[in-house]
Design an enzyme around this catalytic site. Structure first.
Site, PDB file in Angstrom:
ATOM      1  N   HIS A  71      -3.255   6.518   2.357  1.00 18.40           N
ATOM      2  CA  HIS A  71      -3.752   5.225   1.880  1.00 18.40           C
ATOM      3  C   HIS A  71      -5.142   4.973   2.460  1.00 18.40           C
ATOM      4  O   HIS A  71      -5.378   5.192   3.651  1.00 18.40           O
ATOM      5  CB  HIS A  71      -2.778   4.123   2.288  1.00 18.40           C
ATOM      6  CG  HIS A  71      -3.318   2.757   2.059  1.00 18.40           C
ATOM      7  ND1 HIS A  71      -3.855   2.381   0.851  1.00 18.40           N
ATOM      8  CD2 HIS A  71      -3.440   1.689   2.884  1.00 18.40           C
ATOM      9  CE1 HIS A  71      -4.275   1.136   0.945  1.00 18.40           C
ATOM     10  NE2 HIS A  71      -4.040   0.699   2.167  1.00 18.40           N
TER      11      HIS A  71
ATOM     12  N   ASN B 277     -10.204  -0.890  -0.039  1.00 16.47           N
ATOM     13  CA  ASN B 277      -8.751  -0.735   0.007  1.00 16.47           C
ATOM     14  C   ASN B 277      -8.173  -1.257  -1.312  1.00 16.47           C
ATOM     15  O   ASN B 277      -8.239  -2.456  -1.576  1.00 16.47           O
ATOM     16  CB  ASN B 277      -8.227  -1.537   1.209  1.00 16.47           C
ATOM     17  CG  ASN B 277      -6.717  -1.507   1.346  1.00 16.47           C
ATOM     18  OD1 ASN B 277      -6.013  -1.141   0.415  1.00 16.47           O
ATOM     19  ND2 ASN B 277      -6.226  -1.926   2.498  1.00 16.47           N
TER      20      ASN B 277
ATOM     21  N   CYS C 284       0.822  -1.225   0.000  1.00 14.26           N
ATOM     22  CA  CYS C 284       0.000   0.000   0.000  1.00 14.26           C
ATOM     23  C   CYS C 284       0.851   1.268   0.000  1.00 14.26           C
ATOM     24  O   CYS C 284       0.322   2.371  -0.116  1.00 14.26           O
ATOM     25  CB  CYS C 284      -0.955  -0.023   1.181  1.00 14.26           C
ATOM     26  SG  CYS C 284      -1.951  -1.508   1.173  1.00 14.26           S
TER      27      CYS C 284
HETATM   28  N1  ACO Z   1     -18.312  -9.502   8.971  1.00 14.99           N
HETATM   29  C1  ACO Z   1     -18.783  -9.742  10.202  1.00 14.99           C
HETATM   30  N2  ACO Z   1     -17.989 -10.076  11.245  1.00 14.99           N
HETATM   31  C2  ACO Z   1     -16.670 -10.144  11.008  1.00 14.99           C
HETATM   32  C3  ACO Z   1     -16.105  -9.909   9.740  1.00 14.99           C
HETATM   33  C4  ACO Z   1     -16.993  -9.575   8.703  1.00 14.99           C
HETATM   34  N3  ACO Z   1     -16.565  -9.306   7.451  1.00 14.99           N
HETATM   35  N4  ACO Z   1     -14.775 -10.046   9.821  1.00 14.99           N
HETATM   36  C5  ACO Z   1     -14.482 -10.375  11.086  1.00 14.99           C
HETATM   37  N5  ACO Z   1     -15.637 -10.437  11.817  1.00 14.99           N
HETATM   38  C6  ACO Z   1     -15.797 -10.732  13.232  1.00 14.99           C
HETATM   39  C7  ACO Z   1     -14.654 -11.556  13.757  1.00 14.99           C
HETATM   40  O1  ACO Z   1     -14.904 -12.933  13.528  1.00 14.99           O
HETATM   41  C8  ACO Z   1     -14.666 -11.198  15.223  1.00 14.99           C
HETATM   42  O2  ACO Z   1     -15.687 -11.942  15.858  1.00 14.99           O
HETATM   43  P1  ACO Z   1     -15.452 -12.547  17.330  1.00 14.99           P
HETATM   44  O3  ACO Z   1     -15.217 -11.352  18.219  1.00 14.99           O
HETATM   45  O4  ACO Z   1     -16.718 -13.269  17.578  1.00 14.99           O
HETATM   46  O5  ACO Z   1     -14.249 -13.430  17.213  1.00 14.99           O
HETATM   47  C9  ACO Z   1     -15.116  -9.746  15.247  1.00 14.99           C
HETATM   48  O6  ACO Z   1     -15.747  -9.518  13.973  1.00 14.99           O
HETATM   49  C10 ACO Z   1     -13.981  -8.760  15.440  1.00 14.99           C
HETATM   50  O7  ACO Z   1     -12.953  -9.045  14.499  1.00 14.99           O
HETATM   51  P2  ACO Z   1     -11.612  -8.228  14.493  1.00 14.99           P
HETATM   52  O8  ACO Z   1     -10.724  -8.736  13.402  1.00 14.99           O
HETATM   53  O9  ACO Z   1     -11.071  -8.176  15.866  1.00 14.99           O
HETATM   54  O10 ACO Z   1     -12.160  -6.790  14.077  1.00 14.99           O
HETATM   55  P3  ACO Z   1     -11.454  -5.377  14.221  1.00 14.99           P
HETATM   56  O11 ACO Z   1     -12.303  -4.485  15.007  1.00 14.99           O
HETATM   57  O12 ACO Z   1      -9.999  -5.501  14.577  1.00 14.99           O
HETATM   58  O13 ACO Z   1     -11.505  -4.839  12.707  1.00 14.99           O
HETATM   59  C11 ACO Z   1     -10.243  -4.628  10.653  1.00 14.99           C
HETATM   60  C12 ACO Z   1     -10.886  -5.578  11.671  1.00 14.99           C
HETATM   61  C13 ACO Z   1     -11.313  -3.769  10.035  1.00 14.99           C
HETATM   62  C14 ACO Z   1      -9.558  -5.470   9.592  1.00 14.99           C
HETATM   63  C15 ACO Z   1      -9.213  -3.719  11.362  1.00 14.99           C
HETATM   64  O14 ACO Z   1      -8.377  -4.499  12.162  1.00 14.99           O
HETATM   65  C16 ACO Z   1      -8.376  -2.927  10.385  1.00 14.99           C
HETATM   66  O15 ACO Z   1      -8.859  -2.039   9.704  1.00 14.99           O
HETATM   67  N6  ACO Z   1      -7.068  -3.180  10.341  1.00 14.99           N
HETATM   68  C17 ACO Z   1      -6.160  -2.424   9.471  1.00 14.99           C
HETATM   69  C18 ACO Z   1      -6.206  -2.879   8.074  1.00 14.99           C
HETATM   70  C19 ACO Z   1      -5.300  -1.988   7.246  1.00 14.99           C
HETATM   71  O16 ACO Z   1      -5.137  -0.816   7.525  1.00 14.99           O
HETATM   72  N7  ACO Z   1      -4.675  -2.476   6.238  1.00 14.99           N
HETATM   73  C20 ACO Z   1      -3.785  -1.569   5.482  1.00 14.99           C
HETATM   74  C21 ACO Z   1      -2.770  -2.233   4.863  1.00 14.99           C
HETATM   75  S1  ACO Z   1      -3.416  -3.310   3.666  1.00 14.99           S
HETATM   76  C22 ACO Z   1      -2.129  -3.659   2.587  1.00 14.99           C
HETATM   77  O17 ACO Z   1      -1.045  -3.252   2.746  1.00 14.99           O
HETATM   78  C23 ACO Z   1      -2.448  -4.598   1.444  1.00 14.99           C
END
Ligand code: ACO
Length: 326
Positions: free
Chosen positions: A251, A281, A112
């Protein structure tokens, strides 16, 4: 002295739009979860175009806008983590499709941060005085590398491409300040296309893992801890204050990350442009798509009057900031 100037910007995304609601038909997720966690509402998903097709559309627009002949292009750099192939490079395919017969070409892999890295490299090529016209494109078809059975990652990504034409100019430097960073010791929190030795003579113990894998929490923490620091350091290096910046183009991964960044840098959140709600993204493509839309709407002008921060962060880990006089 010769400098690079951005004289044209362009973007392209596949026609097919997949909304959060559409995703609920193929996996256990909800519009509410995706929107509240990330800000994403829809993404463009390719039905038959590959990364080089998207990048070529951008190249064609850049040439049309600048009325430049394809033969006048000296180099093409494509930043991507979803190339058509490891060989040939996507940039070589774009060169052939454009008819840019005099351009040398290569792909750059920095996830990214890819577009930021590529623009920094291209700026050095332009300031060398050797080249007159260069194209820098960020292009991704991430829909072919995400694991569609993994709801935690597949809902986040989209396909698209954006790019800029750099032309030699005597107007002064394009980059007022820059700082590019990498930390390979944290590389395992974001991986894709992991391959192992495979021959009659190999003793590989691990399986190939071709899909994109992300430790979302670790990446979120990295983004909000390391990236604002990098932006502030880069501004300081250029003797600039955050208030002197017209717009911040970061990004587009998650709107909550942008909220936190704006608070940490202490600038008005409205200065952080955002379009991940429409594209998801798109990795290396996200910043040039955002830039191209901002120029199209008149928010950003290519007349040398504005100072823009461009910041990428992602796999590698890689991150970095360019302060651009655009
Ligand atoms: N729909 C519904 N529920 C979901 C989904 C979904 N699509 N995905 C995960 N869940 C559930 C999980 O199973 C979990 O359930 P549980 O608590 O029962 O186990 C719950 O939601 C929470 O999951 P987390 O992964 O802990 O969610 P979080 O609040 O951390 O959000 C996210 C996840 C959005 C991916 C966040 O961590 C994020 O934005 N991270 C940064 C990503 C990023 O910036 N990437 C940039 C670089 S990308 C690159 O370089 C290619």
């Amino acid at each position: 002295m010769s400098f690079g100037k951005i004289t044209a910007v362009a973007h392209y995304a596949p026609e097919q739009v997949v909304t959060n609601e559409d995703l609920t038909k193929v996996m256990d997720t909800s519009d509410e979860w995706i929107k509240s966690r990330t800000g994403i509402e829809q993404r463009h998903i390719s039905s038959n175009e590959n990364t080089s097709d998207l990048a070529t559309k951008v190249g064609q627009q850049l040439l049309a806008e600048s009325k430049l002949a394809a033969e006048a292009i000296d180099f093409i750099i494509v930043a991507t983590i979803s190339p058509d192939a490891s060989m040939p490079s996507t940039a070589s395919l774009v060169q052939a499709k454009l008819g840019a017969v005099n351009a040398f070409t290569f792909d750059l892999t920095a996830a990214c941060s890819g577009f930021i890295y590529a623009l920094s490299v291209a700026d050095k090529l332009m300031t060398s005085g050797v080249y007159k016209n260069g194209i820098v494109i960020g292009a991704e078809v991430l829909s072919k590398v995400v694991d569609w059975t993994d709801r935690a990652t597949s809902v986040l990504f989209g396909d698209g491409a954006g790019g800029v034409l750099l032309q030699s100019s005597s107007q002064g430097p394009l980059l007022l300040s820059e700082s590019l960073k990498s930390d390979g010791s944290r590389s395992q929190s974001l991986t894709s296309n992991l391959t192992q030795p495979n021959s009659p003579f190999s003793k590989a113990t691990q399986e190939n893992d071709l899909f994109l894998k992300m430790d979302g929490r670790a990446i979120f923490d990295f983004a909000v801890r390391d990236v604002p620091k990098n932006i502030l350091e880069t501004l300081e290096k250029g003797n600039l204050s955050p208030e002197a910046v017209d717009y911040f183009l970061l990004h587009q991964a998650n709107s909550r990350i942008l909220d936190k960044m704006a608070r940490k840098i202490k600038v008005d959140r409205a200065k952080f442009l955002q379009n991940m709600q429409e594209y998801g993204n798109t990795s290396a493509a996200s910043i040039p798509i955002l830039l191209s839309e901002a120029v199209a709407s008149g928010t950003i002008k290519l007349d040398g009057t504005q100072k823009i921060v461009l910041t990428g962060f992602g796999g590698g880990l890689t991150w970095g900031t360019l302060v651009v006089k655009i």
